[in-house]
Design an enzyme around this catalytic site. Structure first.
Site, PDB file in Angstrom:
ATOM      1  N   CYS A  51       0.859  -1.146   0.179  1.00  0.00           N
ATOM      2  CA  CYS A  51       0.182   0.005   0.065  1.00  0.00           C
ATOM      3  C   CYS A  51       0.898   1.171   0.073  1.00  0.00           C
ATOM      4  CB  CYS A  51      -0.732  -0.007   1.176  1.00  0.00           C
ATOM      5  SG  CYS A  51      -2.036  -1.214   1.125  1.00  0.00           S
ATOM      6  N   GLN A  52       0.486   2.318  -0.716  1.00  0.00           N
ATOM      7  CA  GLN A  52       1.110   3.571  -0.979  1.00  0.00           C
ATOM      8  C   GLN A  52       1.043   4.097   0.397  1.00  0.00           C
ATOM      9  OE1 GLN A  52      -0.396   6.048  -3.763  1.00  0.00           O
ATOM     10  NE2 GLN A  52       1.025   7.616  -3.030  1.00  0.00           N
TER      11      GLN A  52
END
Length: 139
Positions: A51-52
């Site tokens: 996930c960013q």
């Protein structure tokens, strides 16, 4: 409610809006309504890889039912976490593993996420399914 009924409700809720700004606003509202995750669950083990933004996901298993809790430091991602928890929480491992998530495509979310957010979404779903697999193996 079944997983498919919950997905159909989400599709209906999002179909009210034509403009993606309104859909993002709905996602943000959903994220803001997500109960805060207890600090004790904000650990490296509960952090979703890929996930960013930072996303934590915690699962409990009792009486054959999985209950998910989660949080993110990004408002739109928190809304996505809220949707996934709303769909999967309160179901058996088998129900989760046998389900097909179609709401993401139907509401147009897939094409309105950046590639890194899209990867994060896939990682969240994968982690939830891994919890279901692990709990199913426990019996």
């Amino acid at each position: 409610m079944t997983i498919n009924e919950l997905q159909d409700n989400i599709i209906e809720e999002f179909s009210v809006f034509d403009d993606w700004m309104d859909k993002y606003a709905l996602l943000i509202d959903l994220g803001n309504s997500l109960p805060e995750l207890d600090e004790k669950f904000k650990t490296e083990n509960n952090l979703i890889e890929g996930c960013q933004s930072r996303v934590w996901l915690h699962a409990d298993y009792a009486n054959g039912i999985i209950t998910f809790q989660g949080e993110s430091d990004a408002v739109i991602v928190k809304g996505i976490v809220s949707l996934l928890i709303g769909i999967y929480s309160g179901h058996t491992p088998k129900e989760i593993l046998d389900s097909e998530l179609y709401f993401i495509e139907k509401i147009g979310l897939k094409e309105h996420l950046s590639p890194t957010r899209s990867n994060g979404l896939v990682a969240m779903v994968k982690q939830m399914r891994m919890y279901a697999l692990a709990f199913q193996a426990k019996g």
